[in-house]
Write a protein that holds these residues in place. Structure first.
Motif, PDB file in Angstrom:
ATOM      1  N   GLY A  82     -64.883-110.991 -15.823  1.00 34.44           N
ATOM      2  CA  GLY A  82     -65.970-111.829 -15.309  1.00 34.44           C
ATOM      3  C   GLY A  82     -65.660-113.281 -15.543  1.00 34.44           C
ATOM      4  O   GLY A  82     -64.505-113.701 -15.480  1.00 34.44           O
TER       5      GLY A  82
ATOM      6  N   VAL B  23     -60.732-111.107 -13.243  1.00 29.32           N
ATOM      7  CA  VAL B  23     -61.316-110.026 -12.451  1.00 29.32           C
ATOM      8  C   VAL B  23     -60.515-108.767 -12.789  1.00 29.32           C
ATOM      9  O   VAL B  23     -59.299-108.765 -12.734  1.00 29.32           O
ATOM     10  CB  VAL B  23     -61.222-110.334 -10.943  1.00 29.32           C
TER      11      VAL B  23
ATOM     12  N   SER C 206     -62.320-112.463  -5.402  1.00 24.38           N
ATOM     13  CA  SER C 206     -62.865-111.107  -5.464  1.00 24.38           C
ATOM     14  C   SER C 206     -61.730-110.128  -5.177  1.00 24.38           C
ATOM     15  O   SER C 206     -60.780-110.460  -4.463  1.00 24.38           O
ATOM     16  CB  SER C 206     -63.993-110.938  -4.444  1.00 24.38           C
TER      17      SER C 206
ATOM     18  N   GLY D 157     -62.064-116.328 -17.956  1.00 22.08           N
ATOM     19  CA  GLY D 157     -62.363-114.947 -17.551  1.00 22.08           C
ATOM     20  C   GLY D 157     -61.280-114.353 -16.659  1.00 22.08           C
ATOM     21  O   GLY D 157     -60.194-114.908 -16.507  1.00 22.08           O
TER      22      GLY D 157
ATOM     23  N   ALA E  66     -64.204-114.824 -11.799  1.00 22.83           N
ATOM     24  CA  ALA E  66     -64.865-113.915 -10.864  1.00 22.83           C
ATOM     25  C   ALA E  66     -65.536-114.682  -9.727  1.00 22.83           C
ATOM     26  O   ALA E  66     -65.777-114.130  -8.656  1.00 22.83           O
ATOM     27  CB  ALA E  66     -65.884-113.042 -11.602  1.00 22.83           C
TER      28      ALA E  66
END
Lengths: 827, 333
Positions: free
Chosen positions: A213, A410, A221, A408, A217
C-alpha cells in the motif's frame, strides 16, 4: 553459473582458501566446473608519497621522483605520467611485484610482468607508480592514480582498497547447477550451503521491506489476469533517478560474474538477481501507459519487440506483462523495447514476480531465448522473496542513482504461499543412507539450510526407535516435498564420504537364468576376431536416401518392412534415418581405410538395425528392431609371401567363414539358395526353412572399384535356432573302421553342386557319415555343357561294414543323382 | 637252406636302402602281393613234399622277417636324417601368416564392466534402442516441462511418444515390470543424445547401467559395490569419491570420481568422473508397482566410451567410430 569468491564472502565468513572452497562446493553437490583467477593480488603494491620531483636529464617526458614508503629509505622512480607532482600519495609497485599489465594495442589482453630494478635512459628506477589500468581497477591510462591525502603511507594498497570495498583480486567460480537446486542460482543461495557446512552464520544485507500500500499504490495498479501462471507480482517505484555509470565496486561485481555493466539502474537489477536469485525488471514508469500493469496470456500469435531490438513471434498462450494499452514485457524472459530504461528515464517501476516455471520454460523454448531471468524462473524462484528483492533494489537505486523511494509497494498476491511440512522418520533415513547419524547433527544440518525440524511424540509412531520429525520446508527449496527429499539433504550435508562402506553385503538368494544369447554373441565375436576379422562400430544414423537404398528385401531388415525410421529432429540431414542394415556403415569404413592406403580389410559388426513396421518382433508398436551380424571383406585376402602368391577375397572366402559360424553353432544343413537382388553372387541362407541371412558381393563406391564380399545374418534368428538345439548330447564313437569312397560324376553345368550334394546326403542314408566336394573339373573330354564334380564319401556304422553295405548305398546314390539330374559316373 | 634261398638271403642283406625309391623297390621285389619273391615262395608251400614242408616254411618265414626288419631299419634311418641338426630347412623363414583380427575397444571395455558385475551376482538384460516416452522419461520421474529433461537432449521419432532411448534405464523399468524384487540386473547398450559432435561428444554412445532392488538396500551398499568395481577396473589402491548430484530417477543421487594421477598437473593428478548413481527414487518404484516402504534399491550408470578413453588414453571420441585399421589393430582381441 559464475560465483565470485569475493562477492560470496560478503554473506559468509568461511575462512577457506580458494582450493578448499572449491572442494567444499563440489562435495556438497555444487560442482565446480571451472575456476578462473581475476586480477592480480597486488602483493607488493604499497602507498607512497612523492617527496621530490626533477626532470629526467636525458628525456623530456620522464620525471625522476623520490618516493617515500614510510621506511625512511626513499626510492628513486622514473615516471612518464603527465600528472605526476610533488606531494601526491600514489600506489607504488615495488621491485618484485607481479602485475597483470594490459597490452597497449589490445587493453583486454593482459600479461603478468614482474618488476625489476632498471635503468631508464641512464637513471635508476626502483619500481613503478601505477595508473588504474595497471592495477586492474579500470581501463584508465591517462595518468597515475592519485589517492586521497589521508591514504596511509607505507600501507599495503590492497588492504587500503579492501577498506574502500574494492578488491581487484578475485576468483570466478563456475558452478554446475543441477536442475533440482534453483535456490543455489545466487550468491546468497551458495553462501547458505557454505554457511551450513562451515557452521558459520549467513549474513544478509539489511533491507527495510515496506508494507503493501502507501503512496506506491496511488502511483501504479497491478492486475494479475492469469493467477495460475503468476502467483505474485510486487511493484515498487523510485523517482528522480539519474541514469549514469555504476560505482566501481558494483561494476566489479558484475564483470566478475561475466555481465557487462550498462547503467546504474539496470546494473542494480542484475546485481540483486545474482545476489538473491530473484530476477527483477526495471520499467521506465513514464512509458507505462495508464500507470497500470496487467499480467495475462496472449490469445493469438503476435509479434513483440524485445529490448535487444529483435522482433519475436510469440505463440498463443505466452504470458505477457501489459500496461494500460499494450504489451511491455515477455513475463519472466525479457522486457520490451517500448518501456526499457533509457538515459532519459527518471522514474522507475521495479517488477519482482513469481511466474509458473513450466509456462516460462515453454515460452523460452518456443522463442529459443534463454535469459538469466528465464533460467531462474523455469527452475522456480523463492515464492516469498519478491518484496525483499524489490526493496533491496529500490534501496540501492536511492543510494547509487540518487532516486527517491515512493513509500510502500503494490503486492498483488492472488496465490499466497502456504508453508509446507513433511514427516521424516529417523529410521527411514538410516535405512536409505545406511548409517546412523546422531539426532542432534541431523537437526543442526536441517536448520542450517532453513528447515525447521520439530520432534514428534514417540507414542504416535510405534516401532520407531529414532525420532520422527515434522520438518517445515524452506520456501526457496521447491525440490523438497517428500520425506526422501529431506533424507537426501541429510545425506548431502552429512557428506557422502562420511557414509562408511559395510564390511560385507549379502546378495539375494536367487539364480539368474544363464544369459545364453549374450554368450553366443561373445563367442562369435571372439571367433571372428581370431579368424582375422576386425570388429567395427559404425554410426546408426545416416541420410534417409542412403538408408532407403539399403532397405532391400534381400537383406535381413528388408525382409520385414519397406520404410526406414526417421528422426524428427536430426542434427543434420546426413544423420536423419536409422540404419536398416550394417552394410552401409561397413562400406564407409572400407572406403575410409582404402583412402588411407589399406589394400585389404576384413570387418565384422554386431549391431541393431531398424525398420518402420509392426511385426511379431516389435517391442514398440509400429517399429521392428533386430540385431544383425555383418561380415565384409575387400581387396587383398591373402598376402604375397614366400609360400604363396597374393590373391583377393572372393565370395567363397566369406561363405567359408559363414559356414564356420554355423558349424560352431551346430546349425547343420544351412542351405544357400541363389537369389535375385541388387548384388551379384547373392544367396539367401535358410535353416529349417527359416531365413538366416544373405551373402553376396557389392561395391564401395571409390576409386579402386574393388568388390566387397559380405554376409549379413539375422542374428536374432540364428541365435534362436542355435539355442533351440539345447545342450550337446554325446554320441558314442564307433570302434569300427570307416570306409572311404570317391565318386566323380559328370553332370550338366546347370545343376548346382549344392543341390547335388544335398541329394547325395539324402540318398546316402544312415551309413553315410560325411560327404564333401573335392574337385570340380570342366573341359578335357567333357562336352561344353558338362562338368565333372568329384565327391569324397565316408561310410561308417557301429558294426563292421561289409562291401555290399557300402555298394548298396553308393548304388542308391548313383540312382538318385541319375534320376534327378542325369548325372553319370565319370568313365 | 637251399642254395636259392641262401642267394636271396645275401641279396636281402646287401641291397642298399638309402633312399625312399630304393626302399619302395625293395618292398616290391620281395613283398608285393603279385610279383614279390617272398610272396611267390610262400605260395609254393603247398607244393613242397610234406616231409620238407616245415623246414621250408620256417626258412621262408625267416627271410620274410629279415626283409621286414631291414625295411623298418631303413625307414627309421631315413626319417632320422630329417631330425633337428641334420636337415636343410631354414627355420628362420617366417611362418605362414595367420591374419590377425581384433575386438573393438568398446566391446573389450563393455565386457570388462559386465564381467565385473556378473561376478557380483548381477544378471544381464538388454532392450531396444527405439523406446517410448513412458519408459524413457515418465516412469523414471522426469516431469513434463521440467529442466531435468534438458539434461538429456533427445532424438524424437514420433512427437512426444516414440524416441531413441537417451539411457538404458528404460530396460530397468521393463525388467522391474516383468519380475518381482529382488532385482539385480545390469544393462549394457547403445544410447543416443542429440548433441553437437565434437572430440568429447558423439550423437550416440554406450552405457552400462545397474540396478539392485531388494529389502534393506542402502547407500552404504551402493558405495561398497562401486568401490569393488573401481578396484576391479583401476587397481586396488584406487582413490574414489562420491559427491552429491541430481538425477530424476534417484534420490539421493551421486557422481563418482576417481583420482587420476598425473605428475604434470599442479596437484599431482585430478579427479575424473566415471559414473552416476543413487538410491532409486520412490516414484520410480511406484511406477512399476513395487512398494517403496518394503523395498529400497540403488542404481548406477556409466558411459563405456568415457571408461574406454580413460583406460586407453584416447582423447577424441570420434576415433572410436572411424574404424581406421591403424587404430583398431592396436587393441588385439
Amino acid at each position: 553459473m559464475i560465483i565470485s569468491a569475493n562477492w560470496l564472502s560478503a554473506y559468509v565468513h568461511h575462512g577457506l582458501g580458494i582450493d578448499a572452497l572449491e572442494n567444499l562446493l563440489t562435495m556438497c553437490g555444487l560442482e565446480v566446473d571451472g575456476l578462473e583467477q581475476i586480477g592480480s593480488d597486488l602483493d607488493g603494491v604499497v602507498i607512497g608519497q612523492i617527496e621530490h620531483t626533477a626532470p629526467h636529464p636525458n628525456a623530456d617526458r620522464l620525471t625522476c621522483c623520490t618516493v617515500s614508503l614510510g621506511t625512511g629509505n626513499p626510492l628513486q622512480i622514473v615516471c612518464g605520467a603527465p600528472n605526476v607532482a610533488k606531494g601526491q600519495r600514489v600506489p607504488v609497485a615495488t621491485v618484485g611485484t607481479t602485475l597483470l599489465l594490459p597490452d597497449r594495442n589490445d587493453p583486454a589482453r593482459k600479461t603478468p610482468v614482474t618488476l625489476k630494478k632498471v635503468k631508464l635512459r641512464g637513471e635508476f628506477s626502483e619500481g613503478m607508480i601505477c595508473a588504474e589500468d595497471e592495477l586492474g581497477l579500470s581501463d584508465n591510462h591517462d595518468g597515475i592514480m592519485v589517492l586521497p591525502g589521508d591514504a596511509p603511507v607505507g600501507e599495503s594498497f590492497a588492504r587500503w582498497l579492501a577498506e574502500q570495498r574494492v578488491s581487484v583480486h578475485d576468483h570466478a567460480i563456475d558452478v554446475a547447477i543441477t536442475p533440482n537446486r534453483p535456490d543455489a542460482i545466487s550468491h546468497i543461495g551458495v553462501a547458505r550451503d557454505v554457511a551450513a557446512l562451515v557452521a558459520s552464520p549467513l549474513r544478509l544485507p539489511e533491507v527495510a521491506v515496506p508494507e503493501p500500500g502507501g503512496a506506491a499504490a496511488d502511483r501504479i495498479s497491478i492486475d494479475i489476469e492469469a493467477p495460475e501462471l503468476c502467483h505474485r507480482y510486487v511493484g515498487m517505484v523510485v523517482t528522480g533517478v539519474r541514469i549514469g555509470e555504476s560505482p566501481a565496486w558494483l561494476k566489479q561485481r558484475l564483470t566478475a560474474v561475466g555481465l557487462r555493466p550498462r547503467n546504474n539502474v539496470v546494473d542494480i537489477t542484475n546485481f540483486v538477481m545474482h545476489e538473491c536469485g530473484q530476477p527483477l525488471h526495471a520499467f521506465d514508469l513514464a512509458m507505462v501507459e495508464g500507470r497500470r500493469i496487467r499480467v495475462r496470456a496472449t490469445r493469438t500469435e503476435q509479434a513483440f519487440v524485445t529490448l535487444d531490438d529483435k522482433e519475436r513471434r510469440l505463440p498463443e498462450g505466452t504470458l505477457m506483462i501489459c500496461d494500460g494499452a499494450r504489451e511491455v514485457a515477455i513475463a519472466g524472459v525479457m522486457g520490451g523495447q517500448n518501456s526499457e530504461v533509457t538515459d532519459e528515464t527518471t522514474d522507475v517501476l521495479i517488477e519482482s514476480a513469481w511466474f509458473e516455471p513450466s509456462s516460462i520454460r515453454r515460452t523460452a523454448k518456443a522463442l529459443s531465448l534463454q535469459t538469466d531471468a528465464s533460467y531462474r524462473f523455469e527452475r522456480g524462484v523463492d515464492p516469498t522473496g519478491q518484496a525483499w528483492a524489490a526493496a533491496r533494489a529500490a534501496q540501492l537505486m536511492c543510494e547509487l542513482a540518487g532516486g527517491t523511494l515512493v513509500d510502500g509497494m503494490v503486492d498483488a498476491h492472488p496465490t499466497p504461499y502456504e508453508p509446507r511440512s513433511v514427516h521424516v522418520r529417523g529410521e527411514r533415513a538410516r535405512a536409505i543412507i545406511g548409517v546412523d547419524i546422531p539426532v542432534e547433527r541431523v537437526e543442526g544440518l536441517l536448520a542450517a539450510i532453513g528447515c525447521t525440524p520439530v520432534r514428534l511424540e514417540k507414542d504416535g509412531f510405534p516401532g520407531q526407535d529414532t525420532p520422527v520429525w515434522d520438518v517445515t520446508l524452506p520456501p526457496y527449496r521447491p525440490d523438497m516435498e517428500r520425506e526422501i527429499d529431506v533424507i537426501e539433504e541429510i545425506a548431502r550435508l552429512h557428506g557422502y564420504d562420511n557414509i562408511p562402506e559395510p564390511e560385507r553385503s549379502s546378495i539375494p538368494n536367487f539364480t539368474p537364468d544363464p544369459d545364453l544369447e549374450r554368450g553366443l554373441k561373445a563367442r562369435v565375436r571372439s571367433q571372428l576376431a581370431s579368424r582375422g576379422f576386425r570388429e567395427i562400430y559404425t554410426n546408426s544414423m545416416l541420410p534417409v536416401e542412403k538408408a532407403q537404398a539399403f532397405l532391400d528385401p534381400a537383406l535381413p531388415a528388408g525382409q520385414l518392412g519397406e520404410r526406414v525410421v526417421e528422426t524428427l529432429n536430426p542434427i543434420t540431414t546426413e544423420m536423419a534415418a536409422l540404419r536398416p542394415s550394417l552394410l552401409p556403415g561397413a562400406l564407409d569404413a572400407i572406403r575410409f581405410n582404402r583412402n588411407h592406403g589399406r589394400r585389404g580389410v576384413r570387418f565384422f559388426e554386431l549391431g541393431r538395425v531398424h525398420v518402420r513396421k509392426q511385426s511379431d518382433r516389435s517391442v514398440i508398436d509400429g517399429f521392428t528392431e533386430i540385431e544383425t551380424l555383418l561380415l565384409a571383406a575387400s581387396g587383398v585376402w591373402k598376402k604375397q609371401g614366400w609360400t604363396g602368391s597374393e590373391r583377393d577375397v572372393d565370395i567363397f572366402d566369406i561363405k567359408g567363414h559363414v559356414e564356420a559360424i554355423f558349424a560352431s553353432l551346430r546349425l547343420v544343413g544351412v542351405r544357400f539358395l541363389p537369389a535375385d537382388g541388387p548384388f551379384p553372387q547373392l544367396a539367401r541362407m535358410e535353416w529349417d526353412n527359416t531365413y538366416m541371412g544373405i551373402i553376396g558381393c557389392t561395391y564401395a563406391s571409390d576409386v579402386t572399384g574393388q568388390a566387397v564380399c559380405f554376409a549379413e545374418l539375422d542374428w536374432d534368428a540364428v541365435s534362436a535356432a542355435a539355442l533351440s538345439l539345447g545342450t550337446v548330447r554325446f554320441e558314442r564313437i564307433s570302434r569300427y573302421p570307416r570306409v572311404d569312397r570317391d565318386l566323380a560324376l559328370v553332370v550338366n553345368k546347370q545343376v548346382p553342386v549344392g543341390t547335388l550334394l544335398a541329394d547325395i546326403v539324402e540318398a546316402g542314408g544312415d551309413l553315410l557319415m560325411d560327404a564333401s566336394v573335392f574337385d570340380v573339373f570342366e573341359g578335357g573330354q567333357l562336352s561344353e555343357k558338362e562338368r565333372s564334380v568329384a565327391f569324397s564319401l565316408t561310410f561308417g556304422a557301429h558294426r563292421t561294414l561289409r562291401d555290399n553295405d557300402v555298394d548298396t548305398a553308393v548304388t542308391r546314390i548313383l540312382e538318385a543323382v541319375a534320376t534327378k539330374h542325369g548325372a553319370q559316373l565319370r568313365a | 637252406m637251399s642254395e636259392d634261398l641262401a642267394t636271396l638271403r645275401q641279396e636281402i642283406e646287401d641291397t642298399p636302402l638309402g633312399t625312399e625309391e630304393a626302399i619302395d623297390g625293395f618292398r616290391i621285389r620281395f613283398l608285393s602281393r603279385k610279383q614279390g619273391v617272398i610272396t611267390a615262395l610262400m605260395k609254393r608251400i603247398p607244393d613242397i613234399a610234406p616231409e620238407n614242408r616245415k623246414t621250408y616254411g620256417q626258412d621262408v618265414n625267416a627271410l620274410k622277417q629279415r626283409v621286414e626288419a631291414r625295411l623298418e631299419e631303413a625307414q627309421q634311418a631315413l626319417s632320422s636324417s630329417n631330425a633337428p641338426g641334420t636337415d636343410q630347412t631354414d627355420i628362420t623363414l617366417p611362418g605362414r601368416v595367420v591374419p590377425e583380427g581384433s575386438l573393438h575397444p568398446l566391446t573389450q571395455t563393455m565386457d570388462l564392466i559386465v564381467h565385473a558385475f556378473s561376478s557380483y551376482g548381477f544378471q544381464i538384460a538388454e532392450g531396444t534402442e527405439i523406446e517410448d516416452d513412458w519408459h524413457n522419461f515418465t516412469a523414471l520421474n522426469f516431469p513434463e516441462d521440467h529442466p531435468a529433461r534438458d539434461m538429456q537432449d533427445t532424438f524424437f521419432i514420433e512427437e512426444g511418444k516414440t524416441l531413441l532411448r537417451t539411457h538404458t534405464s528404460p530396460v530397468q523399468i521393463r525388467v522391474m515390470k516383468s519380475q518381482p524384487p529382488p532385482v539385480r540386473v545390469i544393462v549394457p547398450g547403445r544410447v543416443y543424445r542429440n548433441e553437437a559432435i565434437s572430440y568429447k561428444s558423439y550423437c550416440l554412445f554406450h552405457q552400462v547401467e545397474g540396478l539392485y532392488v531388494d529389502q534393506g538396500v542402502s547407500m552404504a551398499d551402493l558405495k561398497h559395490i562401486l568401490h569393488a568395481f573401481a578396484r576391479t577396473l583401476f587397481g586396488h589402491d584406487v582413490r574414489m569419491r562420491f559427491r552429491p548430484s541430481f538425477f530424476p530417477f534417484t534420490e539421493p543421487s551421486a557422481e563418482v570420481d576417481i583420482w587420476w594421477p598425473d605428475p604434470d598437473l599442479p596437484g599431482g593428478g585430478r579427479w575424473l568422473e566415471i559414473l552416476g548413481c543413487g538410491m532409486v527414487d520412490p516414484n520410480v518404484l511406484e511406477a512399476v508397482d513395487v512398494d517403496p516402504e518394503v523395498y529400497t534399491g540403488y542404481a548406477f550408470g556409466m558411459g563405456v566410451e568415457r571408461i574406454a578413453m580413460l583406460r586407453y588414453g584416447i582423447d577424441d571420441i570420434r576415433t572410436l567410430y572411424e574404424n581406421d585399421v591403424r587404430f583398431l589393430k592396436q587393441f588385439k582381441s
